[in-house]
Motif scaffolding. Sequence first.
Motif, short mmCIF file in Angstrom:
data_model
loop_
_atom_site.label_atom_id
_atom_site.label_comp_id
_atom_site.label_asym_id
_atom_site.label_seq_id
_atom_site.Cartn_x
_atom_site.Cartn_y
_atom_site.Cartn_z
N ASP A 1 7.51 -2.44 32.36
CA ASP A 1 8.33 -3.35 31.54
C ASP A 1 9.79 -2.91 31.59
OD1 ASP A 1 8.97 -5.37 29.86
OD2 ASP A 1 7.57 -4.78 28.27
N ASP A 2 10.66 -3.77 31.11
CA ASP A 2 12.09 -3.45 30.96
C ASP A 2 12.72 -2.94 32.24
OD1 ASP A 2 12.21 -4.28 28.41
OD2 ASP A 2 11.99 -2.26 27.52
N ILE A 3 12.44 -3.62 33.30
CA ILE A 3 12.92 -3.16 34.60
C ILE A 3 14.38 -3.56 34.80
CG2 ILE A 3 12.70 -3.63 37.08
CD1 ILE A 3 9.68 -3.66 36.59
N THR A 4 15.14 -2.64 35.39
CA THR A 4 16.45 -2.99 35.89
C THR A 4 16.41 -2.79 37.40
OG1 THR A 4 17.36 -1.99 33.90
CG2 THR A 4 18.92 -2.53 35.70
N ASP B 1 6.20 -10.03 40.39
CA ASP B 1 7.03 -10.31 39.23
C ASP B 1 6.16 -11.05 38.22
OD1 ASP B 1 8.69 -11.48 37.33
OD2 ASP B 1 10.37 -11.58 38.74
N PHE B 2 5.84 -10.36 37.15
CA PHE B 2 4.88 -10.90 36.19
C PHE B 2 5.30 -12.27 35.67
CE2 PHE B 2 3.29 -11.38 31.81
CZ PHE B 2 1.94 -11.40 32.09
N ASP B 3 6.61 -12.41 35.44
CA ASP B 3 7.09 -13.64 34.82
C ASP B 3 7.12 -14.81 35.80
OD1 ASP B 3 7.63 -12.61 32.14
OD2 ASP B 3 9.00 -11.29 33.26
N HIS C 1 12.59 -9.83 42.45
CA HIS C 1 13.96 -10.19 42.82
C HIS C 1 14.93 -9.48 41.88
CE1 HIS C 1 14.42 -13.20 39.47
NE2 HIS C 1 13.13 -12.91 39.44
N GLU C 2 16.20 -9.78 42.03
CA GLU C 2 17.22 -9.05 41.27
C GLU C 2 17.01 -9.11 39.77
OE1 GLU C 2 21.18 -10.22 42.30
OE2 GLU C 2 20.87 -9.65 44.41
N GLY C 3 16.51 -10.27 39.30
CA GLY C 3 16.38 -10.45 37.85
C GLY C 3 15.03 -10.06 37.29
N THR C 4 14.20 -9.47 38.10
CA THR C 4 12.86 -9.13 37.64
C THR C 4 12.91 -8.15 36.47
OG1 THR C 4 11.89 -9.49 39.81
CG2 THR C 4 10.68 -8.03 38.32
N VAL C 5 12.09 -8.42 35.45
CA VAL C 5 12.06 -7.58 34.26
C VAL C 5 10.69 -6.91 34.10
CG1 VAL C 5 12.31 -7.54 31.75
CG2 VAL C 5 13.79 -9.02 33.14
N ARG C 6 9.63 -7.67 34.44
CA ARG C 6 8.29 -7.12 34.26
C ARG C 6 7.54 -7.21 35.60
NH1 ARG C 6 5.68 -9.80 29.02
NH2 ARG C 6 6.32 -11.77 29.95
N VAL C 7 6.85 -6.14 35.92
CA VAL C 7 6.17 -6.08 37.21
C VAL C 7 4.70 -5.70 37.01
CG1 VAL C 7 5.87 -4.50 39.16
CG2 VAL C 7 8.03 -5.70 38.88
N LEU C 8 3.82 -6.42 37.72
CA LEU C 8 2.44 -5.97 37.84
C LEU C 8 2.34 -5.26 39.19
CD1 LEU C 8 0.13 -8.88 36.62
CD2 LEU C 8 0.59 -6.69 35.49
N MET C 9 1.87 -4.03 39.17
CA MET C 9 1.81 -3.22 40.38
C MET C 9 0.37 -3.14 40.85
SD MET C 9 3.83 -1.56 42.42
CE MET C 9 5.32 -1.03 41.60
N ALA D 1 9.66 5.74 36.42
CA ALA D 1 10.07 6.29 35.13
C ALA D 1 11.14 7.34 35.34
CB ALA D 1 8.86 6.88 34.41
N GLY D 2 10.91 8.20 36.35
CA GLY D 2 11.86 9.27 36.63
C GLY D 2 13.22 8.72 37.04
N TRP D 3 13.22 7.56 37.67
CA TRP D 3 14.49 6.96 38.09
C TRP D 3 15.13 6.15 36.98
CZ3 TRP D 3 12.59 4.46 43.33
CH2 TRP D 3 12.24 5.50 44.23
N GLY D 4 14.40 6.03 35.87
CA GLY D 4 14.91 5.20 34.80
C GLY D 4 14.93 3.73 35.16
N ALA D 5 14.03 3.33 36.02
CA ALA D 5 14.05 1.96 36.50
C ALA D 5 13.30 1.01 35.57
CB ALA D 5 13.44 1.89 37.90
N GLY D 6 12.50 1.57 34.64
CA GLY D 6 11.73 0.71 33.76
C GLY D 6 10.77 1.56 32.96
N ARG D 7 9.95 0.87 32.14
CA ARG D 7 9.00 1.62 31.33
C ARG D 7 7.58 1.30 31.78
NH1 ARG D 7 8.73 0.12 26.15
NH2 ARG D 7 9.74 -1.85 26.64
N PRO D 8 6.98 2.20 32.56
CA PRO D 8 5.62 1.94 33.01
C PRO D 8 4.62 2.16 31.90
CG PRO D 8 6.62 3.76 34.24
CD PRO D 8 7.49 3.49 33.07
N GLU D 9 3.61 1.36 31.89
CA GLU D 9 2.49 1.49 30.96
C GLU D 9 1.57 2.58 31.48
OE1 GLU D 9 -0.33 1.21 28.29
OE2 GLU D 9 1.52 0.05 28.14
N ALA D 10 1.15 3.47 30.61
CA ALA D 10 0.30 4.56 31.03
C ALA D 10 -1.08 4.06 31.41
CB ALA D 10 0.20 5.60 29.94
N ARG D 11 -1.52 2.98 30.71
CA ARG D 11 -2.84 2.47 31.03
C ARG D 11 -2.80 1.67 32.32
NH1 ARG D 11 -4.44 -1.35 26.87
NH2 ARG D 11 -2.20 -1.38 26.48
N ILE D 12 -3.90 1.71 33.01
CA ILE D 12 -3.99 0.95 34.24
C ILE D 12 -5.27 0.16 34.16
CG2 ILE D 12 -4.58 1.27 36.68
CD1 ILE D 12 -2.47 3.59 36.59
#
Lengths: 799, 347
Positions: free
Chosen positions: A226-229, A271-273, A329-337, A385-396
Motif C-alpha cells: 500500500d501507499d506506493i510512491t 496495479d490493484f486499483d 504505472h507512475e500513479g500506482t498506489v496499491r499493488v498486488l504482488m 520496505a527498505g527502499w521506502g517505496a511503500g508499505r507491504p502487508e506482512a500477510r500473504i
Amino acid sequence: MLLSLRWLRELIDLPLDGSTLADRLTFTGTEVEGIGRPCEKLKGIVIARVTSLETHPSRSDLLLAHLDRGGRKALCVTAARNLSENDLVCYAPPGATLADGTVLGEREFAGVVSQGMVLSAEELGLPSVETEVGILVLPEGHEPGVDAVTSLGLDDEIFELSITPNRGDLLSVLGVAREVQALVPGSQIREFEVDLPRDEAVWPVGFKGITIADAGCPLYGLGFIDDITVAPSPLDARIRLALLGQRPISNIVDATNLTMLFLGQPLHAFDFDRLPEPEITVRGARQGEMIRTLDGKDRLLEEGDLLITSGGRPVGMAGVMGGENSEVHEGTVRVLMEAAWFDPVRVSRTSRRLGIASEAAYRFARVVDPARCLVSLNYVHSLLAGWGAGRPEARIQVSRQREWDLHEVTLTRKKLERYLLWDDLTEAETILYRLGFQAQSRQEDRLSFIVPSYRPDVRIEEDLIEEVARIRGYDDEIIPSRLPGRPKDRGDIGATFRLWRKLREAAMARGYMESVQYSFISPESIEAIGLGEDSEERLLLANPLSREQSVLRPLLLPGFIEALQANLRKGWRQALRLFECGDSYGGGDGLELFREKRRFGAIVFVGKERQVLYGTRRREDFFSVKADVDALFRACRVRPDYRPGKLPFGHAGQTAMIHVDGEAVGFLARLKPILEKELDLGGALYAFEFDLDVLLERDLPSFATEVPFPAVLRDVSFLAPRNVAVADVEAFIRSHGGAMLDKVELFDVYEGDSLPVGFRSLAFSLSYRHADRTLVDAEVEADHQVLREALESAGYRLR
Amino acid sequence: MSDHRQDVQQMREAFAVALAEADGSDQLEALRVRFLGKKGELTSALKSLGRLPAEERPEAGAAWNALRGEIERALESAKSRFRLLEAEAEEHRQSVDVTQPGCGRPYGAFHPVVQVMHDVVDIFVGLGFSVASGPEIEDDFHNFEALNIPPHHPARDMQDTFYLERKGLLLRTHTSPVQVRSMLRHGAPLRVVCPGKVYRRDSDPTHSPMFHQLEGLLVDEDVSVADIKGCLEVFVNEIFGRPLKARYRSSFFPFTEPSMEMDVECVACSGRDSSCRICKGTGWLEIMGLGMVHPNVLRSGRIDPERYNGFAWGMGLDRIAMLKYGLNDLRVLFQGDAAFLSSGGVL
Ligand SMILES: [Zn+2]
C-alpha cells in the motif's frame, strides 16, 4: 544467464577467485562462456563532495564546482545543471580513465582550469542508471576520497553462464550459490534476512480473494503493498541491474526483477486499483479470447493457455507476460504482488506459440522451486520496505491446490560400479549431501535419497550417478579409459557406404570434383530448368531461413547449376566436373510424397575457354560423358542401357534415360541449349543422375575360367536409317549372327552429304568364336553370309 | 716365317685405324668391302697363301682366318652400335618438352567433409561398429520423443528445427534418431555409427543450416564411462594422426545420463599459443557430446535397461574436417566452389 560474482559473494563465502570458480562450474556442467568486467576501463575515479558552487566569472553557462576529495581540494568546471552544494559525486581527476577509455587531463574554460571532471552515468559506462540529465549524484554513505569503482561495486565480474535446460534451479544467485557450495569445499551459504514492517498495512478492503480454476496452477500467492510512491530505485539497485544488462525502470519493477534474479521466482505486480474487480482468478483461456499484453500487443489466446483474470477479464498470461490493463504505472498506489507456480509445459507452449521469450516464461518452463514462492514475496516486500517505496502487508494470501510429493530415488552399489567402476557409497552420500540430497534409508548396497524441491530434474538412479560423477570429474585418475570388450561381430561398413565409396573413387579418378550441396534450394532454380509445373509434388519447408533455401531438392541438378553459375560469376572459365552422392526428396509418384532417395549426380560443363590445350577434340561431348557413366556403373558391376528420353530440361536430341534391369534409374542429358543460354552458362552443360538403390549388392563378376580360343573377325558396314538406334541395330545383329557370334562392336559412324538423306553409315566389327575349338574362316563365312542377307532384307544397305 | 705375322699385324692395325675413323653404318660397309670383299685385302692375302711353302701354310692360314674372324666381329658390333646411335638420333628428333602439361583429365578432388566421414567410419568399423543409416526427413517421435525430449521440453530450444509444410514431418536435427531405429531393428548387443546430413535453423560463419554429424551407439551388458572414454580417445588419436590429450566436462543431453562433452588438446597449438585463433587461446577444442544412454531411450528401442546399458556420442564432421584441414569458413564447404575444391588436391 548473467551472474554477478559480487552478488554471489554476498550470499556465499568463497575461498577462490573468479576464474577458478568459472573452471569448476564449467567442468561440472554449467559452462562459463565468458567473464565480463563492464567497468573494466574505469581508473582513478574517486568519490568527492561538492563543497561549493559558483558561476564561472565570464561564462554564465558554466559552473565552478569546488570539491572535497577526502581532505584534498579540487576545482571542476561543469555545464551540468543538476548539481547542488553538498552533493556526493564521482570525480575523475587528471590522469583518470573513463569508461570509454578517455584519459583526462586539465582543461581551461575561459580562463579557469578544470582539474578533471565530475561524471555522468554515461561516463561511468552505465547510461541506464541515470535518472536525471547531468551529473550522477550519489546517495549518502560513500566516503569522499575513496575509489569510486570499489565504493559503487563497479569492480564486479559478470559470469556468462550457459545453463542447461535441465537445471532451471541455477537460474538465480541462490541456485548458483547452492551449486557452488557443493562444488567448492569450505564454502558456506550465508543466511539472508528478510525484514518486514509488522504493522499498519492491511489487505485492501473488499478484496474477494484468489480462485484457482485450473490444475495448471497448483500454487498461487499474493502479497499486498500500500501507499506506493513509484520512483527510481536506489542507485545500488540500479547499478546491480545495469551490470547484469537489465534496464532499471522503477522501484516496483526493479524490485520484482531483483527478486527473480536473486531467488529464481518470477513475480508480477498488478496495479490493484486498475483490476476490473477486487479478485484474482486463475483459469484456462477460452478459444479466441484476447489480451493486450504490457508490450502493447494484442494476443489471440487458445484453449490450454493459462490466464490470470479479474472480474472475468484477462489481466495477465500466467507466467508469460502481464496485461496492459493492470500494469503498474507512475500513479500506482496499491499493488498486488504475484508469486506462483505454473505448469512448465503450459507456459512453454504458450510462450513458444506467441513467440514471447520473457524471463518469467523462460524460468517457469524450466520449473521453478515451489518452495520459493513465499520467500520471494517476503523478499520483494522487504526490498520495497527498505527502499521506502511503500508499505507491504506482512500477510500473504496463498491458494494451494496440491502439495508437492517428496521424490525418493535409490542409489545402488551395483549400478554405481557398473557406470563408474567405483562403488564407494559413503563418498557418494557425502557428495549428494552437499548437493542437498538427504539420505533416507541405508542398506549395505543401496541408499535412498530425498530429492530437494529445487531439483525436479533428478528422477532416476542414473541421475544420481551423474550428480556424483560430475562432482568427482572424469579424469583418468578418477575413471580410466579402456576399450569395450566382446564385440558381437566385426564392424561392417554396409552396402550403401561401400557403393558410395566405389562411385566416389571412380568419379574422382575420371576427373570429377566431389561437392556437397545444400539439400534445400530455391523454387526459382527448379523453375529455371522447366520443372515448375508439378510443384504440388515439391517438399516445402514450413519455416525456411530464406526463399533461396525453401524447397527440398527433387533432383541434384538445380543445385549444381546454381553452383556452376556461382563459379562462373567468380571467373571460372575452364571445364568443370562436379559430383555429389546425396539424397533427393519427393518428386516421386505422388503416393510417397516425401520419398527420399540416395542419388549420385554430376555435371560436366565444357568450359567457356575457346582454346583447349592440345586441340578441340579434347572437349567434352555427350559420348565422353556417357563413357563416364558407363565407368561408374562398371565400378558397381552393372551394365546400364540407354534409351532416348524426354525431360523438361533435356536437349530434345541428346537426352537418355538410364535403364538397369529394365527399370529407368536415372538420366544422362545435355541441358537444352535455350536453357544454357537463359542461364548464361556460355557453354554446353551435361548432367547425369541415378538412384543408388538399384546398384546395391550386385553379384560378383564372372571372369572367363579358361583362355578363350582365337576369334575370327569380320567387319560389316551398311547404310542404316538415321532414326534406327545403334542399340537396336546391334540387337538385330546379335539375333541374326548365329551361335558363334561373340562380340559386336561399333567402330565407325558416318553422317554426311555424300549419303542419301535420312541415312547414316554404320560399321561394326564382329568376332565369331567357338567355346571348344579354333574356328576356321569357312565355318564363319556361312553364318556371316546369313547375317548380311538378314541385314539386307531388313532394309540396311550393305556397302 | 715372320713375314705373314707382320703382314697380319699390319692389316689388323690398318683395320683398327679405319674402324676408328668410321662414323656411320655405310662406312662400315665400305670397310667390309675393303677387307673382306671379293677383292678385299684380307681375301687377297688368303688367296696368296698358296704361294707360301707348304709347311708354313697352315699357320699363316690360321693367323689370317683369325684376323678375318676378328674383323667380322668388330664390324658386327660396330654395326649394332651405330644402329643404336642412329635410333637414338631419331628419338631425339621426336623429343617432347617434358615440362608441358599432361593432357586428358587430371584426377578430381575429394570433398574434405565427405573424406573425413569415410575416414571416421573406417576407424569405428575397426572398433567393431557397423554403419547404420536413417532418413533425413524424420518425424517428431524419432527425432525427439523417442530420445526423451517430450513436446514443449526446454531441451527443444537447444535445436532450432526445420519443419516441412506436410504436417508431422521435419528435417532431422541430429543423427540420433538412428539410435532408436537401430535398436528397434537389431536389438542388443549393438554397435552402430550413423553418419549423415543434419539440419538446424541457424546460419552464420560458424553455423550452417545443413551440416554433418556422426552418431555412435554401443549397447551391451555392463558398459561404463571408461568404455566410451577409451573408444573416443582411440578415435581422436587416429583421425588427427597423433595422440592428443583429452578431457571431459559434464553436460546435458536429454538422451544420455550422465552426459559429457569431450575436449581435446588444440590441434593447431597444443595449448602453447595464447593468441591461437582455433582454440581462442584456451588450448582445448570442443569436439563432441557423449554420455551413457538414458534408460528411456533404451526403452524406446525396446531394450531392457536393467539388463543392458550403453553409451552414445555425436560429433560434427564438418568441424573435424575444418580442424583437420585448417579450414575457417564453414559455409564455403557447401557452395560447390571449384577453386576451393580443387585447392585441396589429393587429400
Ligand atoms: Zn590453439
